[in-house]
Design a protein around this motif. Structure first.
Motif, PDB file in Angstrom:
ATOM      1  N   ARG A 199       0.831  -1.203   0.000  1.00 26.08           N
ATOM      2  CA  ARG A 199       0.000   0.000   0.000  1.00 26.08           C
ATOM      3  C   ARG A 199       0.869   1.257   0.000  1.00 26.08           C
ATOM      4  O   ARG A 199       0.366   2.363  -0.031  1.00 26.08           O
ATOM      5  CB  ARG A 199      -0.979  -0.007   1.170  1.00 26.08           C
ATOM      6  CG  ARG A 199      -0.335  -0.091   2.527  1.00 26.08           C
ATOM      7  CD  ARG A 199      -1.347   0.082   3.647  1.00 26.08           C
ATOM      8  NE  ARG A 199      -2.226  -1.065   3.831  1.00 26.08           N
ATOM      9  CZ  ARG A 199      -3.525  -1.071   3.509  1.00 26.08           C
ATOM     10  NH1 ARG A 199      -4.091  -0.015   2.988  1.00 26.08           N
ATOM     11  NH2 ARG A 199      -4.251  -2.145   3.730  1.00 26.08           N
ATOM     12  N   TYR A 200       2.193   1.086   0.069  1.00 27.10           N
ATOM     13  CA  TYR A 200       3.105   2.241   0.059  1.00 27.10           C
ATOM     14  C   TYR A 200       3.862   2.317  -1.265  1.00 27.10           C
ATOM     15  O   TYR A 200       4.192   1.295  -1.862  1.00 27.10           O
ATOM     16  CB  TYR A 200       4.094   2.141   1.228  1.00 27.10           C
ATOM     17  CG  TYR A 200       3.382   2.045   2.555  1.00 27.10           C
ATOM     18  CD1 TYR A 200       2.715   3.155   3.078  1.00 27.10           C
ATOM     19  CD2 TYR A 200       3.323   0.845   3.237  1.00 27.10           C
ATOM     20  CE1 TYR A 200       2.018   3.063   4.272  1.00 27.10           C
ATOM     21  CE2 TYR A 200       2.627   0.749   4.442  1.00 27.10           C
ATOM     22  CZ  TYR A 200       1.977   1.854   4.946  1.00 27.10           C
ATOM     23  OH  TYR A 200       1.287   1.754   6.113  1.00 27.10           O
ATOM     24  N   ASN A 201       4.178   3.521  -1.656  1.00 27.44           N
ATOM     25  CA  ASN A 201       4.906   3.736  -2.916  1.00 27.44           C
ATOM     26  C   ASN A 201       6.363   3.300  -2.836  1.00 27.44           C
ATOM     27  O   ASN A 201       6.992   3.356  -1.790  1.00 27.44           O
ATOM     28  CB  ASN A 201       4.926   5.243  -3.234  1.00 27.44           C
ATOM     29  CG  ASN A 201       3.722   5.690  -4.040  1.00 27.44           C
ATOM     30  OD1 ASN A 201       2.867   4.885  -4.383  1.00 27.44           O
ATOM     31  ND2 ASN A 201       3.675   6.968  -4.347  1.00 27.44           N
ATOM     32  N   HIS A 202       6.884   2.898  -3.992  1.00 26.06           N
ATOM     33  CA  HIS A 202       8.328   2.933  -4.219  1.00 26.06           C
ATOM     34  C   HIS A 202       8.500   3.841  -5.435  1.00 26.06           C
ATOM     35  O   HIS A 202       7.504   4.344  -5.953  1.00 26.06           O
ATOM     36  CB  HIS A 202       8.890   1.524  -4.437  1.00 26.06           C
ATOM     37  CG  HIS A 202       8.335   0.840  -5.654  1.00 26.06           C
ATOM     38  ND1 HIS A 202       7.128   0.186  -5.640  1.00 26.06           N
ATOM     39  CD2 HIS A 202       8.792   0.769  -6.922  1.00 26.06           C
ATOM     40  CE1 HIS A 202       6.876  -0.299  -6.846  1.00 26.06           C
ATOM     41  NE2 HIS A 202       7.867   0.049  -7.656  1.00 26.06           N
ATOM     42  N   GLY A 203       9.708   4.074  -5.884  1.00 25.50           N
ATOM     43  CA  GLY A 203       9.861   5.039  -6.977  1.00 25.50           C
ATOM     44  C   GLY A 203      10.902   4.636  -7.997  1.00 25.50           C
ATOM     45  O   GLY A 203      11.706   3.729  -7.760  1.00 25.50           O
ATOM     46  N   HIS A 204      10.835   5.302  -9.151  1.00 28.06           N
ATOM     47  CA  HIS A 204      11.805   5.044 -10.220  1.00 28.06           C
ATOM     48  C   HIS A 204      12.232   6.348 -10.869  1.00 28.06           C
ATOM     49  O   HIS A 204      11.469   7.308 -10.917  1.00 28.06           O
ATOM     50  CB  HIS A 204      11.190   4.166 -11.316  1.00 28.06           C
ATOM     51  CG  HIS A 204      10.724   2.832 -10.833  1.00 28.06           C
ATOM     52  ND1 HIS A 204      11.592   1.823 -10.495  1.00 28.06           N
ATOM     53  CD2 HIS A 204       9.478   2.348 -10.622  1.00 28.06           C
ATOM     54  CE1 HIS A 204      10.888   0.764 -10.097  1.00 28.06           C
ATOM     55  NE2 HIS A 204       9.599   1.056 -10.155  1.00 28.06           N
TER      56      HIS A 204
END
Ligand SMILES: [Zn+2]
Ligand SMILES: [Zn+2]
Length: 279
Positions: free
Chosen positions: A39-44
């Motif tokens: 439910r939490y973001n990761h990023g690129h």
């Protein structure tokens, strides 16, 4: 086709996203995305290549002013994506997966709207890199298998170029240093591209973890830190040129991946690259 040129503009943006669909509950999300679910973001740091094609204008010498393409990308893509949370801030991703396959299709749709790209610049291809070793490509000239997903692997192996069909003198003449009896080695880079129709629920055309498992088992772990001529039975009495190795890798993989194998590219060195594609 005289006077037609393709040109590519590269832009970058950083976005957060997650494998979690806001409109679904926890159980549904965990069922859909398995170990990717959060439910939490990761990023690129995404890298987007936009390729347009058109006729060269006789008066300007250009297909289109590339500044206008850049302006369109800033106004229509970067404004939506850069430093944003894709799932939360782009309405289309409230109810669909923000997979790489869905992102590249969404970008194609936005850029295909009339008036978005400058007149005379026809969008032909997109490439969207999510990580240095994972990118998607979209070919708008195709009617099926438009999207490919490419994963890059590395293995170190030694070999000796020597043809059993030729005499020792002919081998030295043909292969020179590469015929050295004790061999030499490369850090091979292997790109594996799969294609297919993304699953409408996950937005994914293949489970990348399964692609990795198959490629590692059948190729990377098998060839890494080996001598191709001496250790690998499939190269017995064969010349281990990268042409031969590429075809062997393609054939080893083609019936075992979770999606259709579209292409492999073998980088023997940064300057020697070999490609085998599905017919
Ligand atoms: Zn991601
Ligand atoms: Zn070599």
């Amino acid at each position: 086709m005289s006077g037609t040129v393709r040109m590519t503009r590269k832009v970058t943006f950083s976005s957060g996203h997650r494998y979690w669909i806001n409109d679904l509950d926890e159980i549904q999300n965990r069922e859909l995305f398995g170990r990717w679910a959060s439910r939490y973001n990761h990023g690129h740091n995404y890298v987007l290549d936009v390729t347009v094609e058109g006729l060269v204008d006789a008066s300007t010498g250009m297909v289109v002013n590339i500044k206008r393409v850049d302006d369109a990308l800033k106004a229509h893509i970067l404004s939506q994506f850069d430093q944003k949370s894709i799932n939360d801030e782009i309405p289309a991703f409230a109810s669909q997966s923000s997979s790489l396959e869905n992102l590249i299709q969404y970008i194609a749709e936005v850029l295909s709207h009339p008036g978005v790209l400058p007149t005379g610049a026809n969008l032909t291809n997109l490439r969207l890199e999510e990580m240095p070793r994972l990118f998607a490509e979209l070919d708008l000239s195709k009617t099926s298998d438009m999207i490919t997903l490419t994963r890059t692997y590395e293995f170190a192996a030694s070999h000796r170029l020597h043809s059993p069909a030729l005499s020792d003198a002919e081998n030295i003449e043909l292969f020179g240093k590469c015929n050295n009896k004790a061999g030499h080695g490369h850090n091979y880079l292997l790109e594996v591209s799969v294609t297919g129709t993304p699953d409408p629920r996950t937005g994914m055309l293949a489970d990348i973890g399964e692609v990795d498992r198959v490629v590692n088992e059948l190729v990377v772990d098998r060839y890494d830190h080996k001598n191709l001529n001496e250790d690998i039975p499939e190269f017995d009495n064969r010349t281990t040129t990268s042409e031969v190795v590429s075809i062997e890798i393609f054939n080893r993989l083609k019936d075992h991946l979770p999606a259709k194998l579209q292409r492999i590219r073998l980088h023997e060195t940064a300057r020697n690259i070999f490609e085998v594609s599905a017919p």
